[in-house]
Design a protein around this motif. Structure first.
Motif, PDB file in Angstrom:
ATOM      1  N   UNK A   1      34.078  25.328  35.474  1.00  0.00           N
ATOM      2  CA  UNK A   1      32.658  26.189  35.732  1.00  0.00           C
ATOM      3  C   UNK A   1      32.090  26.768  34.586  1.00  0.00           C
ATOM      4  N   UNK A   2      31.179  26.631  33.950  1.00  0.00           N
ATOM      5  CA  UNK A   2      30.354  27.134  32.914  1.00  0.00           C
ATOM      6  C   UNK A   2      29.438  28.185  33.454  1.00  0.00           C
ATOM      7  N   UNK A   3      29.605  29.461  32.950  1.00  0.00           N
ATOM      8  CA  UNK A   3      28.411  30.247  33.578  1.00  0.00           C
ATOM      9  C   UNK A   3      27.548  30.552  32.170  1.00  0.00           C
ATOM     10  N   UNK A   4      26.371  30.582  32.193  1.00  0.00           N
ATOM     11  CA  UNK A   4      25.338  30.496  30.952  1.00  0.00           C
ATOM     12  C   UNK A   4      24.473  31.558  31.192  1.00  0.00           C
ATOM     13  N   UNK A   5      24.193  32.373  30.302  1.00  0.00           N
ATOM     14  CA  UNK A   5      22.963  33.092  30.211  1.00  0.00           C
ATOM     15  C   UNK A   5      21.919  32.824  29.439  1.00  0.00           C
ATOM     16  N   UNK A   6      20.565  32.747  29.911  1.00  0.00           N
ATOM     17  CA  UNK A   6      19.512  32.111  28.936  1.00  0.00           C
ATOM     18  C   UNK A   6      18.727  33.231  28.475  1.00  0.00           C
ATOM     19  N   UNK A   7      19.337  34.394  28.244  1.00  0.00           N
ATOM     20  CA  UNK A   7      18.529  35.540  27.679  1.00  0.00           C
ATOM     21  C   UNK A   7      19.263  36.222  26.605  1.00  0.00           C
ATOM     22  N   UNK A   8      18.288  36.474  25.527  1.00  0.00           N
ATOM     23  CA  UNK A   8      19.046  37.065  24.314  1.00  0.00           C
ATOM     24  C   UNK A   8      19.052  38.692  24.285  1.00  0.00           C
ATOM     25  N   UNK A   9      19.268  39.016  25.476  1.00  0.00           N
ATOM     26  CA  UNK A   9      19.502  40.556  25.441  1.00  0.00           C
ATOM     27  C   UNK A   9      20.517  40.897  26.749  1.00  0.00           C
ATOM     28  N   UNK A  10      20.947  39.810  26.947  1.00  0.00           N
ATOM     29  CA  UNK A  10      22.070  39.859  28.053  1.00  0.00           C
ATOM     30  C   UNK A  10      23.287  39.160  27.723  1.00  0.00           C
ATOM     31  N   UNK A  11      24.341  38.955  28.444  1.00  0.00           N
ATOM     32  CA  UNK A  11      25.482  38.128  27.969  1.00  0.00           C
ATOM     33  C   UNK A  11      26.364  38.050  29.381  1.00  0.00           C
ATOM     34  N   UNK A  12      27.363  37.009  29.115  1.00  0.00           N
ATOM     35  CA  UNK A  12      28.173  36.817  30.126  1.00  0.00           C
ATOM     36  C   UNK A  12      29.678  36.934  29.535  1.00  0.00           C
ATOM     37  N   UNK A  13      30.541  37.914  30.452  1.00  0.00           N
ATOM     38  CA  UNK A  13      31.857  38.005  30.191  1.00  0.00           C
ATOM     39  C   UNK A  13      32.783  38.168  31.105  1.00  0.00           C
ATOM     40  N   UNK A  14      34.248  38.291  30.903  1.00  0.00           N
ATOM     41  CA  UNK A  14      35.344  38.290  31.714  1.00  0.00           C
ATOM     42  C   UNK A  14      35.825  39.518  31.203  1.00  0.00           C
ATOM     43  N   UNK A  15      36.233  40.275  32.277  1.00  0.00           N
ATOM     44  CA  UNK A  15      37.040  41.710  31.936  1.00  0.00           C
ATOM     45  C   UNK A  15      37.487  42.242  33.272  1.00  0.00           C
ATOM     46  N   UNK A  16      38.196  43.379  33.328  1.00  0.00           N
ATOM     47  CA  UNK A  16      38.705  44.005  34.362  1.00  0.00           C
ATOM     48  C   UNK A  16      37.822  44.304  35.604  1.00  0.00           C
ATOM     49  N   UNK A  17      38.294  44.088  36.643  1.00  0.00           N
ATOM     50  CA  UNK A  17      37.200  44.292  37.767  1.00  0.00           C
ATOM     51  C   UNK A  17      37.982  45.192  38.817  1.00  0.00           C
ATOM     52  N   UNK A  18      38.997  45.944  38.352  1.00  0.00           N
ATOM     53  CA  UNK A  18      39.771  46.664  39.348  1.00  0.00           C
ATOM     54  C   UNK A  18      39.221  48.198  39.249  1.00  0.00           C
ATOM     55  N   UNK A  19      39.127  48.569  37.960  1.00  0.00           N
ATOM     56  CA  UNK A  19      38.743  50.206  37.711  1.00  0.00           C
ATOM     57  C   UNK A  19      37.220  50.245  37.180  1.00  0.00           C
ATOM     58  N   UNK A  20      36.229  50.836  37.827  1.00  0.00           N
ATOM     59  CA  UNK A  20      34.797  50.446  37.385  1.00  0.00           C
ATOM     60  C   UNK A  20      34.673  51.307  36.145  1.00  0.00           C
ATOM     61  N   UNK A  21      35.674  52.230  35.816  1.00  0.00           N
ATOM     62  CA  UNK A  21      35.449  53.035  34.432  1.00  0.00           C
ATOM     63  C   UNK A  21      35.586  51.945  33.229  1.00  0.00           C
ATOM     64  N   UNK A  22      36.140  50.822  33.485  1.00  0.00           N
ATOM     65  CA  UNK A  22      36.231  49.866  32.430  1.00  0.00           C
ATOM     66  C   UNK A  22      34.808  49.496  31.995  1.00  0.00           C
ATOM     67  N   UNK A  23      33.924  49.100  32.960  1.00  0.00           N
ATOM     68  CA  UNK A  23      32.802  48.767  32.508  1.00  0.00           C
ATOM     69  C   UNK A  23      31.931  49.939  31.795  1.00  0.00           C
ATOM     70  N   UNK A  24      32.078  51.157  32.424  1.00  0.00           N
ATOM     71  CA  UNK A  24      31.546  52.309  31.737  1.00  0.00           C
ATOM     72  C   UNK A  24      31.845  52.283  30.466  1.00  0.00           C
ATOM     73  N   UNK A  25      33.092  52.232  30.001  1.00  0.00           N
ATOM     74  CA  UNK A  25      33.698  52.266  28.807  1.00  0.00           C
ATOM     75  C   UNK A  25      33.183  51.254  27.848  1.00  0.00           C
ATOM     76  N   UNK A  26      33.192  50.162  28.569  1.00  0.00           N
ATOM     77  CA  UNK A  26      32.951  48.727  27.792  1.00  0.00           C
ATOM     78  C   UNK A  26      31.375  49.140  27.133  1.00  0.00           C
ATOM     79  N   UNK A  27      30.446  49.521  28.045  1.00  0.00           N
ATOM     80  CA  UNK A  27      29.112  49.861  27.499  1.00  0.00           C
ATOM     81  C   UNK A  27      29.166  50.838  26.353  1.00  0.00           C
ATOM     82  N   UNK A  28      29.918  51.935  26.691  1.00  0.00           N
ATOM     83  CA  UNK A  28      29.977  53.186  25.745  1.00  0.00           C
ATOM     84  C   UNK A  28      30.482  52.654  24.214  1.00  0.00           C
ATOM     85  N   UNK A  29      31.585  51.648  24.221  1.00  0.00           N
ATOM     86  CA  UNK A  29      32.155  51.164  23.210  1.00  0.00           C
ATOM     87  C   UNK A  29      30.836  50.225  22.350  1.00  0.00           C
ATOM     88  N   UNK A  30      30.151  49.332  23.122  1.00  0.00           N
ATOM     89  CA  UNK A  30      29.127  48.557  22.520  1.00  0.00           C
ATOM     90  C   UNK A  30      28.041  49.509  21.976  1.00  0.00           C
TER      91      UNK A  30
END
Length: 131
Positions: free
Chosen positions: A37-66
């Motif tokens: 399965x290929x997941x594709x985003x056709x936008x230049x200001x968004x993306x697709x990624x695989x990451x942890x989905x158990x702790x929502x703080x990971x997403x918050x930290x991911x955005x802060x890191x970026x």
């Protein structure tokens, strides 16, 4: 082969949306039991990624890191004012490929598939191609 175009609405400038269930549903609809399965985003200001989905703080930290890697500098020249979003999108990437086995995506115990928004809120699209 099977292709599905999906839509979503983002709600924030920087946001991670878990789309794992959408991918699982597309795989079921495809009736393909083993493949990719290929997941594709056709936008230049968004993306697709695989990451942890158990702790929502990971997403918050991911955005802060970026944000620390690509801050929104006032002296960027791009007229739309979203250069940082373009940089984040390129850093993360437009697609992910996931193995499909027994009609399910092969993901690690804590993994989820995310649509990463860097220039929201917006209406967005992404594609799932199952082969």
């Amino acid at each position: 082969m099977y292709l599905e175009k999906l839509r979503l609405k983002t709600h924030a400038k920087d946001e991670m949306i878990d789309i794992t269930k959408d991918i699982e549903n597309a795989i079921v609809k495809s009736q393909i039991k083993d493949g990719l399965a290929i997941v594709f985003c056709p936008h230049t200001t968004a993306a697709i990624t695989i990451n942890e989905n158990a702790d929502p703080d990971v997403c918050t930290d991911f955005i802060r890191g970026l944000d620390s890697i690509s801050p929104d500098w006032a002296d960027f020249k791009h007229a739309e004012g979203n250069s940082a979003a373009h940089i984040k999108s390129s850093l993360i990437g437009a697609s992910e490929t996931v193995i499909v086995e027994n009609g399910r995506p092969v993901l690690g115990r804590w993994q989820g598939i995310y649509f990463a928004e860097f220039d929201g809120p917006r209406f967005r699209e992404f594609y799932v191609k199952v082969i």
